[in-house]
Design an enzyme around this catalytic site. Structure first.
Site, PDB file in Angstrom:
ATOM      1  N   HIS A  62       0.820  -1.207   0.000  1.00  0.00           N
ATOM      2  CA  HIS A  62       0.000   0.000   0.000  1.00  0.00           C
ATOM      3  C   HIS A  62       0.857   1.262   0.000  1.00  0.00           C
ATOM      4  O   HIS A  62       0.768   2.076  -0.888  1.00  0.00           O
ATOM      5  CB  HIS A  62      -0.955   0.012   1.192  1.00  0.00           C
ATOM      6  CG  HIS A  62      -2.011   1.069   1.057  1.00  0.00           C
ATOM      7  ND1 HIS A  62      -1.753   2.412   1.257  1.00  0.00           N
ATOM      8  CD2 HIS A  62      -3.303   0.984   0.699  1.00  0.00           C
ATOM      9  CE1 HIS A  62      -2.857   3.109   1.035  1.00  0.00           C
ATOM     10  NE2 HIS A  62      -3.815   2.260   0.686  1.00  0.00           N
TER      11      HIS A  62
ATOM     12  N   HIS B  26      -7.870  -2.326  -3.790  1.00  0.00           N
ATOM     13  CA  HIS B  26      -6.560  -1.974  -4.356  1.00  0.00           C
ATOM     14  C   HIS B  26      -6.020  -3.094  -5.247  1.00  0.00           C
ATOM     15  O   HIS B  26      -5.421  -2.821  -6.288  1.00  0.00           O
ATOM     16  CB  HIS B  26      -5.560  -1.666  -3.237  1.00  0.00           C
ATOM     17  CG  HIS B  26      -5.788  -0.328  -2.598  1.00  0.00           C
ATOM     18  ND1 HIS B  26      -6.054   0.813  -3.320  1.00  0.00           N
ATOM     19  CD2 HIS B  26      -5.772   0.059  -1.302  1.00  0.00           C
ATOM     20  CE1 HIS B  26      -6.204   1.832  -2.500  1.00  0.00           C
ATOM     21  NE2 HIS B  26      -6.042   1.407  -1.256  1.00  0.00           N
TER      22      HIS B  26
HETATM   23 CO    CO Z   1      -5.729   2.859   0.172  1.00  0.00          CO
END
Ligand code: CO
Length: 259
Positions: free
Chosen positions: A144, A206
């Site tokens: 991330h 994501h």
């Molecule tokens: Co994020």
């Protein structure tokens, strides 16, 4: 309400509302129940955005308040975050703020919190990538990333992976070098086909969208533009036992601190 014989385990994840995240949460919960039988378990999500969209979900602070109101005396909050970043800070702060409401409360470390963890995580990712390497592919991991100083753990892990095998490449979606830097790294090892893996707890938004999606700025698309075929792997870290067990070991280390 009588005290539970075993401390309560409160899991603290970033959270996801993507349906594909569910198997990762379920797998992890089953693994924890099998290894720590008899402990009452509860979930909390640190993402306000996720909580807003999933009615009934609680922050670590709200979940701890609820447990205290229900008469829980001892609780271990297990961080299911990857690095000690802002989400972990928030988890620590909740436990610290509500310390007086319990006989004992402690927090288990996220995935990457020591040099030992760094080595274990790197070896686990190398194992996950073994089918890629054996087939002559490189392996790309998308983490991330964050502006928090804890971001350094991704850079350290990327170095450790490169030491194990230069075909193991890790970068982050945010606060990293981005997919074009990944392309440059892949050029140095002559890779034209890669396994593309999320380095995230779950294969939620994501992984589905930013990593493997059809948009021109997804990692898969950027790699394709540069002539690199990416084969997305849509499993979260929680679905890969060698990684999941590192969180479980942190929980095993935290539990005795309640005594
Ligand atoms: Co994020």
């Amino acid at each position: 309400m009588p005290d539970a014989p075993q401390p309560t385990i409160l899991l603290a994840a970033y959270g996801s509302r993507h349906p594909r995240a569910r198997p990762a949460f379920d797998a992890l919960e089953a693994r924890i129940r099998a290894r720590f039988p008899g402990h009452p378990m509860a979930w909390s999500f640190t993402s306000r955005n996720v909580r807003r969209r999933l009615p009934g979900t609680l922050s670590p602070h709200q979940a701890l308040l609820q447990l205290a109101d229900q008469g829980t005396r001892r609780v271990v909050v297990q961080s299911l975050h990857i690095i000690p970043g802002g989400e972990y800070d928030e988890t620590l702060a909740a436990a610290s703020a509500l310390r007086d409401r319990f006989e004992a409360v402690t927090v288990g470390a996220p995935l990457l919190a020591s040099d030992v963890d760094l080595r274990r995580v790197a070896l686990a990712l190398a194992e996950l990538a073994k089918p890629d390497l054996d087939a002559g592919r490189a392996a790309v991991f998308m983490g991330h990333g964050t502006e928090h100083p804890g971001n350094i753990w991704y850079a350290r892990l990327a170095k450790e992976l490169e030491r194990i095998d230069p075909r193991l490449v890790l970068d982050t979606l945010e606060a990293g070098n981005g997919p074009t830097a990944v392309v440059r790294r892949l050029a140095t090892v002559g890779a034209t086909c890669v396994g593309l893996h999320p380095f995230l707890l779950t294969a939620g938004m994501h992984a589905q969208h930013d990593m493997a999606g059809d948009d021109p700025d997804s990692w898969r698309s950027v790699l394709a533009t540069h002539g690199i075929e990416a084969r997305p792997d849509l499993r979260g870290a929680a679905e890969f036992p060698p990684l999941a067990d590192i969180w479980l070991d942190h929980l095993a280390e935290a539990l005795p601190l309640l005594d």
